[in-house]
Every structure is written in C-alpha cells, then in structure tokens.
Write an enzyme that holds these catalytic residues in place. Structure first.
Site, short mmCIF file in Angstrom:
data_model
loop_
_atom_site.label_atom_id
_atom_site.label_comp_id
_atom_site.label_asym_id
_atom_site.label_seq_id
_atom_site.Cartn_x
_atom_site.Cartn_y
_atom_site.Cartn_z
N HIS A 110 1.95 3.73 -0.70
CA HIS A 110 1.22 3.31 -0.58
C HIS A 110 -0.34 4.48 -1.67
O HIS A 110 -0.10 5.65 -1.52
CB HIS A 110 0.64 3.41 0.39
CG HIS A 110 -1.13 3.00 1.03
ND1 HIS A 110 -1.79 3.39 1.03
CD2 HIS A 110 -1.33 1.67 1.72
CE1 HIS A 110 -2.90 3.06 1.44
NE2 HIS A 110 -2.25 1.79 1.77
N ASP A 132 5.37 9.10 5.35
CA ASP A 132 4.48 7.99 6.03
C ASP A 132 5.11 7.19 6.85
O ASP A 132 5.48 6.07 6.02
CB ASP A 132 3.63 7.73 4.61
CG ASP A 132 3.06 6.29 4.52
OD1 ASP A 132 2.70 6.13 6.39
OD2 ASP A 132 2.23 6.53 4.17
N GLN A 179 4.24 2.14 8.26
CA GLN A 179 4.41 0.74 8.29
C GLN A 179 5.60 0.44 9.46
O GLN A 179 6.72 -0.36 9.31
CB GLN A 179 4.60 -0.29 7.43
CG GLN A 179 3.80 -0.27 6.28
CD GLN A 179 2.81 -1.07 6.86
OE1 GLN A 179 2.92 -2.24 7.47
NE2 GLN A 179 1.09 -1.10 6.05
N LYS A 211 -2.58 -0.51 13.80
CA LYS A 211 -1.42 -1.01 12.66
C LYS A 211 0.23 -1.12 14.31
O LYS A 211 0.83 -2.13 13.90
CB LYS A 211 -0.55 -0.33 11.26
CG LYS A 211 -1.91 -0.27 10.54
CD LYS A 211 -0.59 0.20 9.09
CE LYS A 211 -1.68 0.66 8.49
NZ LYS A 211 -2.00 -0.62 7.34
N CYS A 219 -3.11 -1.65 -2.65
CA CYS A 219 -3.16 -0.18 -2.10
C CYS A 219 -2.02 0.64 -2.93
O CYS A 219 -1.70 1.17 -2.69
CB CYS A 219 -3.09 0.31 -1.28
SG CYS A 219 -5.01 -0.09 -0.61
N1 PLP Z 1 0.79 3.91 4.10
C1 PLP Z 1 1.04 2.72 4.28
C2 PLP Z 1 2.53 2.66 3.73
C3 PLP Z 1 0.04 1.93 4.59
O1 PLP Z 1 0.64 1.05 4.48
C4 PLP Z 1 -1.57 1.64 5.25
C5 PLP Z 1 -2.17 0.70 5.29
O2 PLP Z 1 -2.04 0.28 4.90
C6 PLP Z 1 -1.68 3.60 4.81
C7 PLP Z 1 -0.56 4.52 4.54
C8 PLP Z 1 -2.81 4.46 5.45
O3 PLP Z 1 -3.32 4.08 6.09
P1 PLP Z 1 -4.49 3.73 7.02
O4 PLP Z 1 -5.42 3.20 6.25
O5 PLP Z 1 -4.43 3.03 8.71
O6 PLP Z 1 -4.96 5.54 6.83
#
Ligand code: PLP
Length: 416
Positions: free
Chosen positions: A131, A208, A211, A234, A372
C-alpha cells in the site's frame, strides 16, 4: 447463469448482521450490500454504544486531571491499551503506542527509528504488493538520507517471489517493511518465515497488519515482528485510532516522533526529559474515545472468535471466487494460494469505475481504482481493478447480489 447454493455453515450470520445497524437500510431502493470492508468496516452496536457512553458519561482529558471524570477516562484509555496488548499477544503494555492509524505508525517508525540509523546507500526493503502507506514514508526517508528503496518482486498470481527476497536481503538492508495481507489482492504473505530470514541477517522487520488484523489471529511474539501496525477502523473500531506495536528495546532506543504535552516528564527552556514508554510517543491529547471504542471492537471480535470469523470468510471467499469466475468476461486478479477477504477483478466489457457505478445502483458497494497500490497496478499492467472485500457480516446472499449486478453490467456494456 444459475446462482450457487448458499454455503453450509453453522456461523450465525443473521445474528452478526443484526448487530450492525448501518446494514439495515436501502440504497437506491435496494437493500444495502456492503462489500467495501478493506477500505473501512462497519461498526457494531457495541462500539457505537461504547462511544455514546464515553461521551455522555466519562469524557475528560487523560493523565492530567485528578477529578473523577479524568480518572475514569484515564482508566478506560489505559484499559484499552491492555485490551490491544492481549489481542495481538504483545508481551508488555509499554509496547502498545496509540496512533492515528497504520499510516501514522509507519511514518513514526520511519522517522523515529530508521532515520537516525540510515547512511547513504543503505537499503530499505519492501514488496511490490505494498500500500502507498508502506511505500511513500520510506521514499521520503530515502530523500532525507540518501538511502535506497529496494522492491521484492511478485508472481503473476500475486505472491511474493521468495528468490527475489533472498537476492535483495543483504548487508545493506536496514529494514524489511512488508504487508501481512495485501489490500488489493488479498494475498497472505508468509511473514513469519520472512521475519525469521531477515533476523538471520540482523534486519528488523515492520509488518503492515492493516488488512490482517480483521481476518487472522495475530500473535506478534510468535511472529517475532519488531514493529506491527494496524488501524482500528478496519477491525470494526472507530476511525482516527490505530496501533503501533514495537518491541520495548527498540522503543527505548528511539527518539520521540512528535513533541508536546504528555510525552514529557520535565521541561525547562534548556532541556526536556521525556516521559516513560509508551507515552513518549503519544504527544498531545490522544484519541481517547477512539482507543476505548477500539477496545470495544476487539472485545466484540474476540467474543465471536477470530477462528470462526476466518473460517466463515474463507468459505465465502471460495464461494465468491467460484461465482465471479462464472461471470462472462470477468478475470480474477490475485490468485495466491493463501488469501484473505479480497475479490479483485476486471471485466472485458467495462472499466472498474463503470462496474462500481452500476453496482451502486443495485445497492452494492464495492471499490474501484488502484487501491493505493499504484506500483502494483503497474506491475500487473492494469490501470485499476474492481474490488469486493469481505467482513464477518457478509454472506452468500451478498455475493449473489454482487453477481446479479455484474450480470447487469454484462447486459449494459455487452461484448467489447
Ligand atoms: N496498509 C494497508 C495494507 C491498507 O489496506 C491500508 C488502508 O487501506 C493502510 C495501510 C493505511 O491505513 P490507514 O489509512 O488506516 O492509515
């Protein structure tokens, strides 16, 4: 096309659904089918009630007041930290830092942990699946330090190429930052094995988990992750709250990310002594209600059990994959052997944005775009995908509604 039989399951889907008030509405005259859970999941009544209770009974600032409300708010906020610690099986509450979300957690690690430790030509290792939140903070850091970003390749199915990982992991690598589950394809990465390999070369690892946490039981000690980041919104919690888990020894060796109230123990104009962990990394008034709401969400998830949720979602993923593959002109994107919660696809007949616009008219909410993950889309040779993403309240009827909408896409756009 004939509809598939609903999958057999002992999971009490009706009870789960009843707990989410937002689901009981119509959109464009149709019952809402919410399949955009990877973007954000809906909130159960227990979380809504908890927020309402906090703001109507306990609201006060934390850590500073001696009055009753402040003591109550502080107790609830700190209990939330204990709840998160237990949920991800961290060893100590000092290792749980409340942040805004995964994005802030990764930026914190980039600036507070890695920046002072990087030399020009050092390397940060990520994968093609990441992401933007797990790409851009490292790029900023590379610009600041002269370090280089190296990217592990993936297969066409969307799995991390382990040979590429082995090749790129080396003496210059100063951090491996990798997603646990891909938000665009659903791939579950073998993070435990990757962490083990990185550690043999003395390389710390940030995972990270944005998900992963809603779909898989996470044990940060078993994984031996050095840093683990996730977002509350999430995993059925509020927006604006997230968690950075970091091993205590690493946090102790790190400079604060931001300066301000609460992160200090003593301030003069000449010098500041910082507060103990984890407060040193929580400058300013935190998202108190968010943390408390997150704890309620984790209670909710634990009461159902992540094993039951994962089994239900896995069954639904299989049902959905089968059903989608029968739609003429549709191609699933992301066919990894281990997947969680995501059905990404393209159609010959229509652009993903057109697909999602048509589906919206049927009350079906999915996402279309690059998710993203622009570099991943480039690697796959696609401008965008349509993505249906699952949560514990989705069922085969939601997949059937999605498929019915896609059949309408076929009728509207015909053969191209
Ligand atoms: N990493 C992953 C794999 C994500 O799916 C997301 C959000 O869609 C993020 C990071 C970023 O999360 P946040 O916008 O809640 O900081």
């Amino acid at each position: 096309m004939t509809m598939l039989e609903p999958c057999q399951t002992s999971y009490d889907l009706a009870a789960r659904r009843a707990e989410f008030p937002i689901l009981h509405q119509q959109v464009h005259g149709r019952p809402l089918v919410y399949l955009d859970n990877a973007a954000t999941s809906q909130k159960p009544q227990a979380v809504i009630d908890c927020l309402q209770h906090y703001y109507s009974q306990d609201n006060a600032n934390v850590h500073r007041g001696v009055h009753c409300l402040s003591e109550r708010a502080t107790a609830a906020y700190e209990a939330a930290r204990d709840r998160v610690r237990a949920f991800i099986h961290a060893d100590r509450r000092e290792e749980i830092v409340f942040v805004r979300g995964t994005t802030e957690a990764i930026n914190l690690v980039a600036q507070s942990y890695l920046r002072p430790r990087l030399q020009p030509d050092d390397e940060i290792l990520i994968s093609t699946l990441e992401h933007h939140s797990n790409i851009v903070p490292w790029q900023i850091l590379c610009r600041q330090t002269g370090a280089r970003l190296r990217v592990i390749e993936i297969s066409d199915a969307g799995e991390i190429d382990q040979a590429s990982f082995q090749r790129l992991l080396g003496p210059r690598t100063k951090l491996l930052a990798v997603g646990h589950v891909s938000n665009a394809l659903g791939t579950i990465n073998p993070v435990a094995e990757m962490i083990e390999q990185a550690h043999t070369q003395g390389v710390p690892v940030l995972v990270d988990g944005a998900q992963a946490v809603p779909h898989l039981a996470v044990d940060v000690q078993q994984l031996d992750a050095d840093f683990y980041a996730f977002s509350g919104h999430k995993v059925y919690g509020p927006t604006g709250i997230g968690v950075l888990y970091a091993k205590q020894a690493l946090l102790e060796a790190m400079e604060p990310y931001q300066g301000g109230g609460d992160m200090i123990s003593k301030v003069t104009f000449e010098h500041t002594d910082y507060n103990q962990l984890p407060y040193r990394f929580e400058a300013g008034t935190p998202n108190i209600a968010g943390a408390i709401g997150l704890a309620a969400a984790l209670d909710y998830v634990d009461a159902i059990g992540l094993a039951a949720i994962a089994a239900h979602e896995q069954q639904l993923l299989e049902y959905g994959s089968d059903a989608l593959q029968r739609v003429p002109g549709l191609r699933l994107i992301g066919t990894a052997r281990q997947k969680a919660g995501i059905l990404s696809f393209v159609m010959e007949q229509a652009h993903p944005h057109d697909i999602s616009t048509v589906l919206d008219q049927f009350g079906v909410a999915i996402r279309a775009g690059h998710h993203c993950t622009m570099p991943l889309m480039q690697r796959l040779g696609l401008p965008a995908t349509a993505r249906a993403s699952l949560a514990l309240y989705n069922g085969p009827d939601d997949i059937d509604a999605l498929v019915a909408g896609l059949q309408q896409v076929c009728r509207l756009f015909g053969d191209r």
